[in-house]
Design a protein around this motif. Structure first.
Motif, PDB file in Angstrom:
ATOM      1  N   LYS A 136       0.817  -1.198   0.000  1.00 36.26           N
ATOM      2  CA  LYS A 136       0.000   0.000   0.000  1.00 36.26           C
ATOM      3  C   LYS A 136       0.863   1.264   0.000  1.00 36.26           C
ATOM      4  N   LYS A 137       0.570   2.164  -0.929  1.00 33.48           N
ATOM      5  CA  LYS A 137       1.172   3.483  -0.891  1.00 33.48           C
ATOM      6  C   LYS A 137       0.429   4.312   0.147  1.00 33.48           C
ATOM      7  N   VAL A 138       1.189   4.998   0.996  1.00 35.29           N
ATOM      8  CA  VAL A 138       0.576   5.703   2.120  1.00 35.29           C
ATOM      9  C   VAL A 138       1.072   7.146   2.189  1.00 35.29           C
ATOM     10  N   ILE A 139       0.225   7.998   2.769  1.00 35.43           N
ATOM     11  CA  ILE A 139       0.592   9.365   3.143  1.00 35.43           C
ATOM     12  C   ILE A 139       0.377   9.490   4.639  1.00 35.43           C
ATOM     13  N   LEU A 140       1.412   9.909   5.360  1.00 28.63           N
ATOM     14  CA  LEU A 140       1.316  10.125   6.790  1.00 28.63           C
ATOM     15  C   LEU A 140       1.246  11.624   7.066  1.00 28.63           C
ATOM     16  N   VAL A 141       0.333  12.029   7.952  1.00 32.35           N
ATOM     17  CA  VAL A 141       0.256  13.439   8.334  1.00 32.35           C
ATOM     18  C   VAL A 141      -0.172  13.536   9.793  1.00 32.35           C
ATOM     19  N   MET A 142       0.496  14.420  10.524  1.00 36.96           N
ATOM     20  CA  MET A 142       0.149  14.674  11.917  1.00 36.96           C
ATOM     21  C   MET A 142      -0.821  15.849  11.993  1.00 36.96           C
ATOM     22  N   THR A 143      -1.862  15.719  12.824  1.00 36.42           N
ATOM     23  CA  THR A 143      -2.899  16.738  12.897  1.00 36.42           C
ATOM     24  C   THR A 143      -2.634  17.797  13.948  1.00 36.42           C
ATOM     25  N   GLY A 144      -2.100  17.396  15.094  1.00 33.82           N
ATOM     26  CA  GLY A 144      -2.125  18.235  16.271  1.00 33.82           C
ATOM     27  C   GLY A 144      -3.353  17.917  17.096  1.00 33.82           C
ATOM     28  N   LEU A 145      -3.438  18.522  18.272  1.00 35.50           N
ATOM     29  CA  LEU A 145      -4.449  18.168  19.261  1.00 35.50           C
ATOM     30  C   LEU A 145      -5.815  18.770  18.932  1.00 35.50           C
TER      31      LEU A 145
END
Length: 359
Positions: free
Chosen positions: A89-98
């Motif tokens: 699987k090709k994936v994109i990781l992203v952090m949102t914050g609280l």
């Protein structure tokens, strides 16, 4: 990618390019170089989006041998989008914050800018369900936002009308029921009165513009949820280090419901209330926001949360969230990796996929 999707992406880039040209002094505008990177990334899509609240939940996945980075990173609007693969699987990781707002903004950016086939949200959570323990990983079938309220004025009761056509079918929290130190036999009341839970307004992309729909319980994708059944025998870590271990073996379980609000819940009375009223297990600050965005955008979604504390205290083990965040974060990442492997295998059941030797 079909011809209609190509036309859609082309139109989006044209609009963004126009905005960038006209607002080149705006800090929120996308630079031409960023647009080129987004276009190139989408040409290699679609991707599975991984939306993560905080760095301590993101880092275990970045360090996992199952994640292979492509070294493509795209930064815009205060977010960093990392590209790679897990299994096939090709994936994109992203952090949102609280919190709910950060999670909603980040999810909408991800879905608006990139070619995303589905979304997995994961992290840690408080626990409202006494049948589960610290470091267990739970996968709810439904999510709700339980901080959209109508707060009823003092002197009005359950039979009185609520303002602005507010709903009463979900129920309310009667604050007088939690009055303490009352003399036996005396009556009691509370100026804070009743809080009535309300459904969210949603505007689906395939609906009529400005025609609202209402929802309180947002279901995860049924196919994703069915796949998650295969995770329930997964072995999880139960030790912080070589000398500090939990008194139980953590497990993975599918549960009925989870809930979110931009409130850190550390109150046992409210924990018990939402468990008794709604059958809640994980309590967090982001998942319902991600779920609502995916519902409106018609994107498959699932959320996976590891329990880092019993909200409000009272467990046999030490119950500070800071103590078990590391362990819970590790376990949530372990389950996410296995879920993606299972999803990749299911996706490849009827087509030829490249082999994956990384386990």
């Amino acid at each position: 990618m079909g011809s209609s999707a190509v036309v859609g992406w082309t139109l989006l880039y044209a609009i963004l390019a126009l905005i960038t040209t006209q607002q080149h002094y705006s800090s929120a505008a996308l630079l031409p170089e960023t647009l080129k990177l987004i276009e190139a990334a989408n040409a290699d899509g679609p991707y599975l989006g991984l939306v993560i609240p905080n760095t301590y939940e993101l880092n275990p996945l970045l360090r996992s041998p199952n994640f292979t980075s492509t070294d493509l990173i795209i930064d815009f609007s205060g977010r960093r989008f990392r590209f790679g693969t897990i299994s096939t699987k090709k994936v994109i990781l992203v952090m949102t914050g609280l919190g709910m707002i950060n999670a909603g903004i980040t999810t909408q950016l991800l879905l608006s800018m990139f070619s995303v086939e589905g979304l997995v949200h994961y992290g840690t959570a408080g626990n409202a369900n006494p049948t589960f323990n610290l470091a267990d990983v739970v996968i709810p079938q439904y999510w709700s936002h339980t901080a959209l309220w109508t707060w009823q004025r003092y002197g009005h009761g359950p039979e009185d009308d609520l303002p602005l056509n507010s709903m009463r079918d979900i129920g309310c929290l009667n604050l007088a029921s939690y009055t303490v130190n009352v003399t036996d036999g005396s009556s009691y009341d509370n100026l804070l009165n009743n809080i009535w839970y309300q459904s969210e307004e949603v505007f689906p992309i395939d609906g009529t513009p400005e025609q609202r729909e209402f929802t309180f319980w947002v279901p995860v994708d049924p196919f994703y949820y069915e796949i998650s059944k295969n995770l329930e025998d997964l072995k999880l870590e139960g030790c912080l280090n070589s000398t500090s271990c939990l008194s139980h073996t953590p497990k993975v379980a599918r549960v009925q419901r989870g809930t979110s609000a931009s409130i850190y819940l550390d109150n046992a009375a409210y924990r018990d209330f939402i468990y008794d009223k709604f059958n809640i297990t994980p309590v967090d600050m982001e998942s319902a926001s991600v779920a609502l965005i995916c519902l409106q955008q018609r994107v498959p979604f699932i959320a996976i949360r590891a329990l880092s504390d019993l909200a409000g205290g009272g467990s046999a083990d030490s119950n500070e969230a800071d103590t078990f965040n590391t362990l819970a974060s590790h376990n949530s990442a372990t389950v996410v990796v296995e879920f993606i492997k299972q999803l990749a295998a299911a996706s490849c059941a009827s087509i030829m996929c490249p082999s994956d030797d990384v386990y």
